[in-house]
Design a protein around this motif. Sequence first.
Motif, PDB file in Angstrom:
ATOM      1  N   GLU A   1       5.034  34.806   4.187  1.00 17.99           N
ATOM      2  CA  GLU A   1       6.367  34.611   4.758  1.00 17.99           C
ATOM      3  C   GLU A   1       6.306  33.686   5.981  1.00 17.99           C
ATOM      4  N   ARG A   2       5.392  33.990   6.879  1.00 17.96           N
ATOM      5  CA  ARG A   2       5.349  33.220   8.124  1.00 17.96           C
ATOM      6  C   ARG A   2       4.659  31.864   7.919  1.00 17.96           C
ATOM      7  N   ASP A   3       3.440  31.875   7.353  1.00 24.21           N
ATOM      8  CA  ASP A   3       2.674  30.629   7.242  1.00 24.21           C
ATOM      9  C   ASP A   3       3.140  29.762   6.069  1.00 24.21           C
ATOM     10  N   TYR A   4       3.369  30.382   4.898  1.00 26.82           N
ATOM     11  CA  TYR A   4       3.810  29.606   3.736  1.00 26.82           C
ATOM     12  C   TYR A   4       5.316  29.360   3.746  1.00 26.82           C
ATOM     13  N   GLY A   5       6.052  30.136   4.532  1.00 32.99           N
ATOM     14  CA  GLY A   5       7.495  29.948   4.627  1.00 32.99           C
ATOM     15  C   GLY A   5       8.270  30.414   3.409  1.00 32.99           C
ATOM     16  N   MET A   6       7.682  31.307   2.619  1.00 36.69           N
ATOM     17  CA  MET A   6       8.409  31.838   1.461  1.00 36.69           C
ATOM     18  C   MET A   6       9.436  32.865   1.922  1.00 36.69           C
ATOM     19  N   LYS A   7      10.541  32.924   1.172  1.00 35.20           N
ATOM     20  CA  LYS A   7      11.606  33.848   1.537  1.00 35.20           C
ATOM     21  C   LYS A   7      11.392  35.201   0.859  1.00 35.20           C
ATOM     22  N   LEU A   8      11.367  36.255   1.666  1.00 30.77           N
ATOM     23  CA  LEU A   8      11.255  37.608   1.116  1.00 30.77           C
ATOM     24  C   LEU A   8      12.610  37.992   0.535  1.00 30.77           C
ATOM     25  N   VAL A   9      12.633  38.311  -0.765  1.00 31.10           N
ATOM     26  CA  VAL A   9      13.921  38.607  -1.391  1.00 31.10           C
ATOM     27  C   VAL A   9      14.060  40.063  -1.826  1.00 31.10           C
ATOM     28  N   HIS A  10      12.960  40.786  -1.855  1.00 30.70           N
ATOM     29  CA  HIS A  10      13.070  42.171  -2.320  1.00 30.70           C
ATOM     30  C   HIS A  10      11.828  42.952  -1.911  1.00 30.70           C
ATOM     31  N   ARG A  11      12.042  44.217  -1.583  1.00 27.68           N
ATOM     32  CA  ARG A  11      10.917  45.103  -1.278  1.00 27.68           C
ATOM     33  C   ARG A  11      11.246  46.469  -1.853  1.00 27.68           C
ATOM     34  N   GLU A  12      10.323  47.024  -2.602  1.00 27.10           N
ATOM     35  CA  GLU A  12      10.640  48.265  -3.318  1.00 27.10           C
ATOM     36  C   GLU A  12       9.361  49.040  -3.614  1.00 27.10           C
ATOM     37  N   THR A  13       9.430  50.350  -3.478  1.00 21.90           N
ATOM     38  CA  THR A  13       8.333  51.200  -3.915  1.00 21.90           C
ATOM     39  C   THR A  13       8.649  51.725  -5.307  1.00 21.90           C
ATOM     40  N   VAL A  14       7.721  51.502  -6.239  1.00 22.93           N
ATOM     41  CA  VAL A  14       7.879  52.030  -7.593  1.00 22.93           C
ATOM     42  C   VAL A  14       6.905  53.196  -7.712  1.00 22.93           C
ATOM     43  N   ALA A  15       7.427  54.396  -7.448  1.00 25.82           N
ATOM     44  CA  ALA A  15       6.564  55.574  -7.336  1.00 25.82           C
ATOM     45  C   ALA A  15       5.760  55.818  -8.608  1.00 25.82           C
ATOM     46  N   GLU A  16       6.405  55.654  -9.762  1.00 21.11           N
ATOM     47  CA  GLU A  16       5.728  55.970 -11.024  1.00 21.11           C
ATOM     48  C   GLU A  16       4.572  55.019 -11.304  1.00 21.11           C
ATOM     49  N   GLN A  17       4.603  53.827 -10.687  1.00 26.62           N
ATOM     50  CA  GLN A  17       3.487  52.896 -10.867  1.00 26.62           C
ATOM     51  C   GLN A  17       2.529  52.918  -9.679  1.00 26.62           C
ATOM     52  N   GLY A  18       2.884  53.686  -8.650  1.00 22.07           N
ATOM     53  CA  GLY A  18       1.999  53.808  -7.495  1.00 22.07           C
ATOM     54  C   GLY A  18       1.874  52.537  -6.682  1.00 22.07           C
ATOM     55  N   VAL A  19       2.944  51.752  -6.638  1.00 20.76           N
ATOM     56  CA  VAL A  19       2.883  50.500  -5.886  1.00 20.76           C
ATOM     57  C   VAL A  19       4.095  50.338  -4.975  1.00 20.76           C
ATOM     58  N   GLU A  20       3.847  49.651  -3.888  1.00 19.47           N
ATOM     59  CA  GLU A  20       4.936  49.090  -3.100  1.00 19.47           C
ATOM     60  C   GLU A  20       4.871  47.592  -3.333  1.00 19.47           C
ATOM     61  N   ALA A  21       5.988  47.021  -3.763  1.00 19.38           N
ATOM     62  CA  ALA A  21       6.010  45.615  -4.161  1.00 19.38           C
ATOM     63  C   ALA A  21       6.973  44.820  -3.290  1.00 19.38           C
ATOM     64  N   VAL A  22       6.581  43.604  -3.028  1.00 21.58           N
ATOM     65  CA  VAL A  22       7.425  42.661  -2.306  1.00 21.58           C
ATOM     66  C   VAL A  22       7.552  41.417  -3.169  1.00 21.58           C
ATOM     67  N   LEU A  23       8.755  40.895  -3.266  1.00 17.47           N
ATOM     68  CA  LEU A  23       8.991  39.694  -4.049  1.00 17.47           C
ATOM     69  C   LEU A  23       9.399  38.567  -3.104  1.00 17.47           C
ATOM     70  N   LEU A  24       8.733  37.421  -3.266  1.00 20.07           N
ATOM     71  CA  LEU A  24       9.058  36.244  -2.457  1.00 20.07           C
ATOM     72  C   LEU A  24       9.448  35.107  -3.382  1.00 20.07           C
ATOM     73  N   ASP A  25      10.392  34.293  -2.945  1.00 21.64           N
ATOM     74  CA  ASP A  25      10.843  33.152  -3.739  1.00 21.64           C
ATOM     75  C   ASP A  25       9.901  31.964  -3.578  1.00 21.64           C
ATOM     76  N   VAL A  26       9.593  31.334  -4.719  1.00 22.33           N
ATOM     77  CA  VAL A  26       8.950  30.014  -4.713  1.00 22.33           C
ATOM     78  C   VAL A  26       9.750  29.177  -5.701  1.00 22.33           C
ATOM     79  N   GLY A  27      10.716  28.432  -5.218  1.00 17.18           N
ATOM     80  CA  GLY A  27      11.644  27.782  -6.134  1.00 17.18           C
ATOM     81  C   GLY A  27      12.336  28.836  -6.965  1.00 17.18           C
ATOM     82  N   GLU A  28      12.346  28.650  -8.292  1.00 18.54           N
ATOM     83  CA  GLU A  28      12.976  29.661  -9.143  1.00 18.54           C
ATOM     84  C   GLU A  28      11.961  30.692  -9.631  1.00 18.54           C
ATOM     85  N   ASN A  29      10.738  30.617  -9.143  1.00 18.76           N
ATOM     86  CA  ASN A  29       9.697  31.581  -9.506  1.00 18.76           C
ATOM     87  C   ASN A  29       9.397  32.472  -8.301  1.00 18.76           C
ATOM     88  N   HIS A  30       8.469  33.381  -8.491  1.00 16.87           N
ATOM     89  CA  HIS A  30       8.195  34.340  -7.426  1.00 16.87           C
ATOM     90  C   HIS A  30       6.704  34.605  -7.268  1.00 16.87           C
TER      91      HIS A  30
END
Length: 136
Positions: free
Chosen positions: A23-52
């Motif tokens: 986020e800070r060094d690459y300048g990607m935009k954080l668009v979502h943050r979510e914990t998926v308990a059943e998968q045991g992960v906390e995930a963050v999604l950042l935009d890179v153009g139309e990909n992530h």
Amino acid sequence: MFNRVDHIGVAVEDLDVSLELYERDYGMKLVHRETVAEQGVEAVLLDVGENHVELLAATGPDTPVGKFLAKKGPGMHHVAYQVDDIESALAALKQAGLRLIDETPRSGIRDSRVAFLHPATAGGLLTEIVQPAEAH
Ligand code: CO
């Protein structure tokens, strides 16, 4: 079958430390943050153009990402391709002889539906297919 690369999944030890890079060094935009308990992960999604980029931290050591980190350390975890119809994509991939981790789709972040293909028949790379939620 695949529309585009949806995201690259990266396993990280600490999301907030990793966000200093993405986020800070690459300048990607954080668009979502979510914990998926059943998968045991906390995930963050950042935009890179139309990909992530999807950063994945484990909620505990006895989770898929926790085990991955213990074995391989932080780094590339999976690639995800976007599809329009995940059921027909899964059926076609099974027909083609690929080994499915998920025989039926499960829920992913942002109300997407996802399924994973085993690395053994996917060129050594854990591969995810994702059908995004309908735009609304
Ligand atoms: Co993913």
